[in-house]
Design an enzyme around this catalytic site. Structure first.
Site, PDB file in Angstrom:
ATOM      1  N   ASP A 107       0.826  -1.214   0.000  1.00  0.00           N
ATOM      2  CA  ASP A 107       0.000   0.000   0.000  1.00  0.00           C
ATOM      3  C   ASP A 107       0.862   1.267   0.000  1.00  0.00           C
ATOM      4  OD1 ASP A 107      -1.297  -2.303   1.133  1.00  0.00           O
ATOM      5  OD2 ASP A 107      -2.947  -1.033   1.791  1.00  0.00           O
ATOM      6  N   HIS A 146      -1.132   4.488  -0.474  1.00  0.00           N
ATOM      7  CA  HIS A 146      -2.154   5.349   0.145  1.00  0.00           C
ATOM      8  C   HIS A 146      -1.861   6.848   0.048  1.00  0.00           C
ATOM      9  CE1 HIS A 146      -5.285   2.769   1.586  1.00  0.00           C
ATOM     10  NE2 HIS A 146      -4.435   1.947   2.179  1.00  0.00           N
ATOM     11  N   ASP A 181      -4.066  -0.319  -3.412  1.00  0.00           N
ATOM     12  CA  ASP A 181      -4.227   0.803  -2.473  1.00  0.00           C
ATOM     13  C   ASP A 181      -3.185   1.886  -2.730  1.00  0.00           C
ATOM     14  OD1 ASP A 181      -6.355  -0.598  -1.461  1.00  0.00           O
ATOM     15  OD2 ASP A 181      -5.715  -0.521   0.624  1.00  0.00           O
ATOM     16  N   ASP A 213      -6.216   7.209  -1.603  1.00  0.00           N
ATOM     17  CA  ASP A 213      -7.056   7.365  -0.404  1.00  0.00           C
ATOM     18  C   ASP A 213      -6.201   7.581   0.841  1.00  0.00           C
ATOM     19  OD1 ASP A 213      -9.634   7.375  -1.409  1.00  0.00           O
ATOM     20  OD2 ASP A 213      -9.909   5.210  -1.202  1.00  0.00           O
ATOM     21  N   ARG A 214      -6.803   8.309   1.778  1.00  0.00           N
ATOM     22  CA  ARG A 214      -6.207   8.661   3.069  1.00  0.00           C
ATOM     23  C   ARG A 214      -5.091   9.700   2.906  1.00  0.00           C
ATOM     24  NH1 ARG A 214      -7.821   6.162   7.577  1.00  0.00           N
ATOM     25  NH2 ARG A 214      -9.106   4.307   7.418  1.00  0.00           N
ATOM     26  N   HIS A 263      -9.135  -0.249  -2.094  1.00  0.00           N
ATOM     27  CA  HIS A 263      -9.374   1.193  -2.182  1.00  0.00           C
ATOM     28  C   HIS A 263      -9.432   1.698  -3.622  1.00  0.00           C
ATOM     29  CE1 HIS A 263      -9.575   2.983   1.871  1.00  0.00           C
ATOM     30  NE2 HIS A 263      -9.057   1.818   2.213  1.00  0.00           N
ATOM     31  N   HIS A 291      -3.783  -8.276  -3.356  1.00  0.00           N
ATOM     32  CA  HIS A 291      -3.825  -7.234  -2.340  1.00  0.00           C
ATOM     33  C   HIS A 291      -4.280  -7.763  -0.985  1.00  0.00           C
ATOM     34  CE1 HIS A 291      -4.116  -3.324  -0.525  1.00  0.00           C
ATOM     35  NE2 HIS A 291      -5.333  -3.619  -0.103  1.00  0.00           N
ATOM     36  N   ARG A 307     -12.832  -6.843   9.374  1.00  0.00           N
ATOM     37  CA  ARG A 307     -13.175  -5.662   8.586  1.00  0.00           C
ATOM     38  C   ARG A 307     -14.662  -5.591   8.241  1.00  0.00           C
ATOM     39  NH1 ARG A 307      -8.293  -3.626   6.237  1.00  0.00           N
ATOM     40  NH2 ARG A 307      -6.570  -5.104   6.432  1.00  0.00           N
ATOM     41  N   HIS A 355      -2.320  -4.758   2.350  1.00  0.00           N
ATOM     42  CA  HIS A 355      -3.628  -4.549   2.984  1.00  0.00           C
ATOM     43  C   HIS A 355      -3.606  -4.270   4.479  1.00  0.00           C
ATOM     44  CE1 HIS A 355      -7.963  -4.763   2.856  1.00  0.00           C
ATOM     45  NE2 HIS A 355      -8.094  -5.966   3.341  1.00  0.00           N
TER      46      HIS A 355
END
Length: 487
Positions: free
Chosen positions: A231, A233, A260, A263-264, A293, A341, A389, A416
């Protein structure tokens, strides 16, 4: 309503439970959320009827993205104390994180009714209500019209490049080494790629991915170094640090980025155009897997859609959704290592050919092979369990062993999950996690890592690194305000 609560030490037996809770609160304040969860759990064992303990643990689970567990704890707190507004807040936040907006609205409404003069409660209720109505409207329109690609609705030739634009330029409409060099320099200075070139990259990368299978077979020569990253991100400056440490992608320095990308982090646009540019320049030596994501719901909540709208247009955000639908779901390296992922599957007997035949051009479903590839996580216990999750499953060492034996693999690599060193080797060295976003969201204090291996023996070598400075734009700057509890 974002803070956790203390409860009075007024009952026999609760004092010890409260001591555990106080320790948990201290760990929470230090952002050691796993430790906080451990001590809230000890408090619950001693006093399982205390709604505050469940609500506080729910908050900690939200921070670790264990939204399924957060939902269960908040629900338990509501059951124990019907008037407990913080529990409704936390459950609503978990529902929002899982894209279950109607259920979130029901909880925000409960809080709004219980606290009619609370401005924050009113704001969250109104925001969620608007979102639910907007989605219902979009769904109604979609039923009555044939879905057209954004590509068909853009008159590319009519987009003019202003005379004063001095940023990166495609050459004859193509990504070149010079273009990428200029792009990276521009992004480091917080500059912007012209929208005409941005659209062209998205058109071209979509066309490329549409021709690819859902499972990509990758050949690595005996003495060739191959790098797998997890990731990113939206942490662009940490992405640049990977290239500083390990070299830029090239025909002799191939990479796989395992989902991913966005995002964030608030530099997601810079990350994705960098990665897509390398994909177009070196299509046979640069690979990208879809993460959970790379989806409309996640992008709507966690900032990517807001960032694209801010830096470009809503239309471009829709085009990204189309492109993400065509990202491959997994890669098989030298027929020995499967990289995805999330993780493995809710059922036994899945073959690589089953992954190859997945119809991936859609939003991720809530169950099935595609869902599991994007969402699942390993666990230490044998067998399978519901996911922390709330989507996908958790799978044990026996599940990993059976899968790799059935498919003739050495091990699997997945991403992940945040890991303190940026990676983790589990399931008798058959399941490796790699996570490449250090100090995730500027709060977690973790290292990032990448894996290098050579075709000759396919043995993984791990490189960990710490976060580098970035401009003063906080993570989640473009996220939906309803996720403020877990920002």
């Amino acid at each position: 309503m974002g803070d956790f609560e203390n409860s009075p030490n007024d009952k026999s037996g609760v004092i010890t439970a409260d001591e555990y809770k106080e320790k948990a609160n201290a760990f929470f304040k230090e952002q050691q959320y796993d430790k906080a969860i451990e001590y809230y759990s000890k408090a619950i064992e001693l006093d399982p009827k205390n709604a505050i303990y469940y609500s506080n643990r729910s908050f900690a689970y939200l921070k670790t993205e264990a939204f399924g567990f957060a939902l269960a704890d908040a629900t338990k707190a509501v059951e124990l104390q019907k008037s407990y507004t913080k529990a409704y807040y936390r459950r609503a936040t978990a529902y929002m994180a899982l894209g279950k907006f109607k259920l979130a609205l029901r909880d925000y409404e409960a809080v709004h009714k219980a606290c009619p003069n609370d401005k924050d409660a009113r704001l969250k209720y109104n925001e969620c209500n608007k979102l639910v109505k907007k989605l219902a409207f979009e769904k109604a329109i979609a039923v009555n019209e044939v879905k057209k690609s954004v590509v068909d609705s853009i008159n590319f030739d009519s987009i003019t490049i202003e005379e004063d634009y001095s940023g990166p330029a495609l050459e004859d409409g193509k990504v070149t080494e010079k273009f990428i060099k200029d792009l990276l320099a521009t992004y480091k200075q917080q500059g912007k790629l012209h929208r005409k070139y941005a659209y062209k990259i998205l058109f071209d990368v979509k066309s490329y991915f549409m021709e690819q299978p859902s499972l990509i077979d990758v050949t690595i020569e005996d003495n060739e170094k191959f790098t797998v990253c997890g990731d990113i991100h939206g942490q662009f400056y940490d992405l640049m640090n990977i290239f500083e440490l390990n070299g830029l992608p090239s025909p002799t320095n191939p990479y796989l980025f395992n989902g991913d990308f966005v995002d964030r982090g608030s530099f997601s646009v810079e990350c994705i155009f960098t990665l897509f540019s390398f994909k177009l320049l070196y299509p046979e030596k640069f690979f990208m897997s879809r993460g959970n994501h790379e989806s409309h719901t996640m992008n709507q909540m966690y900032g990517f859609e807001g960032e694209v709208r801010s830096k470009y247009t809503a239309q471009m955000a829709d085009l990204f959704t189309e492109v993400y639908n065509w990202l491959p779901l997994a890669h098989c390296l030298n027929k020995r290592v499967l990289v995805m992922h999330g993780g493995l599957f809710a059922k036994d007997g899945v073959k690589l050919d089953d992954i190859r035949s997945i119809d991936r051009n859609r939003q991720p479903p809530e169950e099935g092979l595609m869902c599991d590839l994007l969402w699942s996580d390993p666990q230490n216990a044998e067998g399978r369990a519901p996911s922390k999750r709330g989507v996908g499953i958790q799978f044990g060492p026996d599940v990993t062993k059976a899968f790799i034996e059935e498919n003739g693999l050495d091990y699997i690599v997945r991403s992940h999950e945040v890991k303190s060193e940026g990676y983790e080797v589990a399931h008798n060295e058959k399941c490796i996690t790699v996570f490449s976003a250090p100090n995730y969201c500027d709060t977690m204090g973790n290292k990032g890592a990448f894996i290098t291996l050579r075709g000759k023996d396919m043995k993984p070598k791990f490189t960990s690194y710490t976060a580098v400075p970035h401009p003063d734009i906080k993570p989640m700057a473009y996220a939906n305000p309803l996720l403020s509890l877990i920002a």
